[in-house]
Design a protein around this motif. Sequence first.
Motif, PDB file in Angstrom:
ATOM      1  N   LEU A 146      -5.063   2.754  -4.954  1.00  0.00           N
ATOM      2  CA  LEU A 146      -4.893   2.130  -3.648  1.00  0.00           C
ATOM      3  C   LEU A 146      -5.850   0.957  -3.468  1.00  0.00           C
TER       4      LEU A 146
ATOM      5  N   GLY B 114      -7.954  -0.084   1.843  1.00  0.00           N
ATOM      6  CA  GLY B 114      -6.744  -0.589   2.484  1.00  0.00           C
ATOM      7  C   GLY B 114      -6.237   0.269   3.616  1.00  0.00           C
TER       8      GLY B 114
ATOM      9  N   MET C  28       0.833  -1.193   0.000  1.00  0.00           N
ATOM     10  CA  MET C  28       0.000   0.000   0.000  1.00  0.00           C
ATOM     11  C   MET C  28       0.878   1.257   0.000  1.00  0.00           C
TER      12      MET C  28
ATOM     13  N   TYR D 108      -5.794   3.376   3.618  1.00  0.00           N
ATOM     14  CA  TYR D 108      -5.005   4.515   3.160  1.00  0.00           C
ATOM     15  C   TYR D 108      -5.854   5.669   2.644  1.00  0.00           C
TER      16      TYR D 108
ATOM     17  N   THR E   6       2.202   1.863  -3.495  1.00  0.00           N
ATOM     18  CA  THR E   6       1.162   2.405  -4.376  1.00  0.00           C
ATOM     19  C   THR E   6       0.894   3.870  -4.073  1.00  0.00           C
TER      20      THR E   6
ATOM     21  N   THR F 206      -4.668  -2.214  -5.171  1.00  0.00           N
ATOM     22  CA  THR F 206      -3.672  -2.929  -4.367  1.00  0.00           C
ATOM     23  C   THR F 206      -4.315  -3.589  -3.159  1.00  0.00           C
ATOM     24  N   ALA F 207      -5.242  -2.890  -2.523  1.00  0.00           N
ATOM     25  CA  ALA F 207      -5.916  -3.437  -1.344  1.00  0.00           C
ATOM     26  C   ALA F 207      -6.647  -4.732  -1.677  1.00  0.00           C
TER      27      ALA F 207
END
Length: 412
Positions: free
Chosen positions: A301, A265, A67, A267, A70, A304-305
């Motif tokens: 994000l 995630g 994370m 973020y 990214t 990726t999460a």
Amino acid sequence: MTNQYLTPEAKKNIDLADKYGAHNYHPLQVVITKGEAEWVWDIDGKKYLDMLSAYSAVNQGHCHPKMQETLLAQGQRLTLSSRAFHNDQMGPWLEQLTSLCKMDKALPMNTGAEAVETAIKIARKWGYLVKGVPRHKAEIIVCDHNFHGRTTTIVSFSSEPQYKDDFGPYCGGFRAIPFGDAQALEKAITPNTVGFLFEPIQGEAGIMVPPVGYLEQISAICKKHNILCMADEIQTGLGRTGKLFAYQYENCQPDLLILGKALGGSYYPISAVVGYNSVMDLLKPGDHGSTFGGNSLACALSRTALKIIQDEKLPEKAFELGKKFRESLADLPKHVVKEVRGKGLLNAIEIQPNAGHGRFFSEQLQARGLLAKETHDVTIRFAPPLVMKEDSLNFAISVIKEVFAKTQTEWQ
């Protein structure tokens, strides 16, 4: 715990929040400054096991390295362009999310409450254009003790007095029934009903798990009566309960799936309503929108999460660790603990009526290096990051056993 236990630095931060912030929360007296996986550290360097995960928004753990990568990479390229233009992250994210959900289309927003509001609007439009409900007569059935957010529309159908008192006048178009009672749903449906909005497990209510068969029954009832099955998986989804989505424990198929929290995630806030073309294609340009919805940073994000959840098999991990958690705590003293319940790593301990207050037990856990939080005073919620290691779980179990060995009076 009162301020007399705080170091000067911690007290300074808490006093600033108290002086300059609205008092709409009652946090534990701890100032967190760093996190890694399932652990956090306070401003004085003390280490705690995070057993709340920001109400299940930190499924992937604090500051996951992928994370971070990214965030830095996308943050240097583009963060926001608005939906006036396309960006190179939203399309791939939509494909990834809808494929994961096995649905056709998704509508991105920012917060869970926004996603719920979006689902309500979609259901109403579907009711008028497809089902033929008279305009402005659409009804959505909800459950008692629900928690879907805190907007004025949503608190209008809350059964919790504090969530709605002094915030009226209330919005109409909702009917509440008991949670876990499929027959109550069938009886409540009228020709104007367009949808049933529910949590597969009620989180804020105290991790209330419905009877086996409930999810399958309500799905069948919705289909039978031609109403939308609307699953709020904002807290229960994305691996939290030991399945990718909690509704997957049974033969239940939502028409609309509402996601948020762990979708970013931890973020960046991002939420979504996911559904099929037959419903989602009713929306036209101008019907709904959001300046930040679908922004490139959030989508990058979230991509990726979602990959972390799949690659690290977090639902499977939550299933096994959650099973051990509940089994290990089954022998807690009955004069203190009324029930241990949950699925996966979404669990709760309900305290006996005369054994003490949730706040007291939360503070006792904090003093021993474990952060959890009470809900409705009688229940403590335990929802750690899904990346939790078994050693950390063992630590949590030992601390919980120590704290719940005695009533509040016996501790004092």
